[in-house]
Design a protein around this motif. Sequence first.
Motif, PDB file in Angstrom:
ATOM      1  N   ASP A  58       0.844  -1.204   0.000  1.00 36.25           N
ATOM      2  CA  ASP A  58       0.000   0.000   0.000  1.00 36.25           C
ATOM      3  C   ASP A  58       0.874   1.247   0.000  1.00 36.25           C
ATOM      4  OD1 ASP A  58      -2.422  -1.393   0.195  1.00 36.25           O
ATOM      5  OD2 ASP A  58      -2.309  -1.441   2.382  1.00 36.25           O
ATOM      6  N   PHE A  59       1.957   1.173   0.766  1.00 33.00           N
ATOM      7  CA  PHE A  59       2.905   2.280   0.804  1.00 33.00           C
ATOM      8  C   PHE A  59       4.249   1.763   1.299  1.00 33.00           C
ATOM      9  CE2 PHE A  59       1.415   2.392   5.195  1.00 33.00           C
ATOM     10  CZ  PHE A  59       2.569   2.679   5.920  1.00 33.00           C
ATOM     11  N   VAL A  60       5.269   2.568   1.028  1.00 36.00           N
ATOM     12  CA  VAL A  60       6.628   2.291   1.488  1.00 36.00           C
ATOM     13  C   VAL A  60       7.121   3.538   2.199  1.00 36.00           C
ATOM     14  CG1 VAL A  60       8.987   1.712   0.801  1.00 36.00           C
ATOM     15  CG2 VAL A  60       7.052   0.732  -0.449  1.00 36.00           C
ATOM     16  N   ALA A  61       7.776   3.342   3.334  1.00 34.01           N
ATOM     17  CA  ALA A  61       8.342   4.464   4.079  1.00 34.01           C
ATOM     18  C   ALA A  61       9.823   4.212   4.313  1.00 34.01           C
ATOM     19  CB  ALA A  61       7.628   4.630   5.417  1.00 34.01           C
ATOM     20  N   ILE A  62      10.618   5.241   4.099  1.00 33.66           N
ATOM     21  CA  ILE A  62      12.037   5.207   4.425  1.00 33.66           C
ATOM     22  C   ILE A  62      12.230   6.191   5.572  1.00 33.66           C
ATOM     23  CG2 ILE A  62      14.390   5.683   3.641  1.00 33.66           C
ATOM     24  CD1 ILE A  62      13.423   4.973   0.797  1.00 33.66           C
ATOM     25  N   THR A  63      12.818   5.705   6.652  1.00 32.83           N
ATOM     26  CA  THR A  63      13.043   6.520   7.841  1.00 32.83           C
ATOM     27  C   THR A  63      14.543   6.648   8.067  1.00 32.83           C
ATOM     28  OG1 THR A  63      10.993   5.687   8.806  1.00 32.83           O
ATOM     29  CG2 THR A  63      12.559   6.717  10.315  1.00 32.83           C
ATOM     30  N   LEU A  64      14.969   7.838   8.433  1.00 30.68           N
ATOM     31  CA  LEU A  64      16.364   8.088   8.790  1.00 30.68           C
ATOM     32  C   LEU A  64      16.401   8.700  10.179  1.00 30.68           C
ATOM     33  CD1 LEU A  64      19.443   8.441   8.264  1.00 30.68           C
ATOM     34  CD2 LEU A  64      18.873  10.639   7.180  1.00 30.68           C
ATOM     35  N   HIS A  65      17.243   8.135  11.025  1.00 28.95           N
ATOM     36  CA  HIS A  65      17.500   8.697  12.350  1.00 28.95           C
ATOM     37  C   HIS A  65      18.886   9.325  12.289  1.00 28.95           C
ATOM     38  CE1 HIS A  65      14.015   6.498  13.791  1.00 28.95           C
ATOM     39  NE2 HIS A  65      14.494   5.444  13.157  1.00 28.95           N
ATOM     40  N   CYS A  66      18.938  10.640  12.431  1.00 31.65           N
ATOM     41  CA  CYS A  66      20.219  11.335  12.262  1.00 31.65           C
ATOM     42  C   CYS A  66      20.156  12.701  12.923  1.00 31.65           C
ATOM     43  CB  CYS A  66      20.528  11.473  10.773  1.00 31.65           C
ATOM     44  SG  CYS A  66      22.229  11.929  10.440  1.00 31.65           S
ATOM     45  N   TYR A  67      20.985  12.914  13.900  1.00 31.42           N
ATOM     46  CA  TYR A  67      21.034  14.160  14.658  1.00 31.42           C
ATOM     47  C   TYR A  67      21.885  15.221  13.962  1.00 31.42           C
ATOM     48  CZ  TYR A  67      22.243  17.184  18.656  1.00 31.42           C
ATOM     49  OH  TYR A  67      22.449  18.255  19.489  1.00 31.42           O
ATOM     50  N   VAL A  68      22.958  14.804  13.304  1.00 29.87           N
ATOM     51  CA  VAL A  68      23.935  15.768  12.793  1.00 29.87           C
ATOM     52  C   VAL A  68      23.622  16.310  11.399  1.00 29.87           C
ATOM     53  CG1 VAL A  68      25.796  14.837  14.224  1.00 29.87           C
ATOM     54  CG2 VAL A  68      25.518  14.011  11.883  1.00 29.87           C
ATOM     55  N   LEU A  69      22.649  15.733  10.720  1.00 24.49           N
ATOM     56  CA  LEU A  69      22.265  16.217   9.391  1.00 24.49           C
ATOM     57  C   LEU A  69      20.819  16.700   9.428  1.00 24.49           C
ATOM     58  CD1 LEU A  69      23.690  13.374   7.109  1.00 24.49           C
ATOM     59  CD2 LEU A  69      24.753  15.567   7.654  1.00 24.49           C
ATOM     60  N   GLY A  70      20.537  17.720   8.664  1.00 24.66           N
ATOM     61  CA  GLY A  70      19.166  18.198   8.546  1.00 24.66           C
ATOM     62  C   GLY A  70      18.698  18.980   9.762  1.00 24.66           C
ATOM     63  N   PRO A  71      17.473  19.497   9.692  1.00 18.59           N
ATOM     64  CA  PRO A  71      16.968  20.384  10.732  1.00 18.59           C
ATOM     65  C   PRO A  71      16.346  19.662  11.933  1.00 18.59           C
ATOM     66  CG  PRO A  71      15.384  20.223   8.953  1.00 18.59           C
ATOM     67  CD  PRO A  71      16.601  19.446   8.530  1.00 18.59           C
ATOM     68  N   SER A  72      16.228  18.349  11.881  1.00 21.15           N
ATOM     69  CA  SER A  72      15.559  17.620  12.953  1.00 21.15           C
ATOM     70  C   SER A  72      16.417  16.422  13.344  1.00 21.15           C
ATOM     71  CB  SER A  72      14.164  17.187  12.466  1.00 21.15           C
ATOM     72  OG  SER A  72      13.416  16.661  13.522  1.00 21.15           O
TER      73      SER A  72
END
Length: 104
Positions: A58-72
Motif C-alpha cells: 500500500d505504501f513504502v516508508a524510508i526513515t532516517l534517524h540522524c542528529y547531525v544532518l538536517g533540521p531535525s
Amino acid sequence: MISLDESLRFDRLRQRTMRAVEHELKLDGMCKSYEGTFEVTMSFPDYFQDETGTKPPDFVAITLHCYVLGPSRHYRWIGPTFLDALQKAEAEIDSWIEHQEEEL
C-alpha cells in the motif's frame, strides 16, 4: 518490489549519508548513537483487501534517524512505491549535504 537498480541507489544514498555524517563529526563531535540508521517499512493490504496475498505494498516508508544532518533528528519519506519514497529521501538528504561538497 525493490528492483536491483533501486537497491543500488539506496546503497549509494546510505554511503553518501555516512560520508556526510563523518564530515559533520569531524567538525563537531556531538552526536547520537543512532546516527545514520535507516529503516524501510512496507505496508501490505490485509486479507480482506487481498485474499491471495499477491498485491504490492500500500505504501513504502524510508526513515532516517540522524542528529547531525538536517533540521531535525528523525525523518520519514513515504510513497506508493519504494522508488517514490527513495526519490524523496534522496532529494532532501542531498539538499542537506550539498554544502559539504562545496567546502571540499
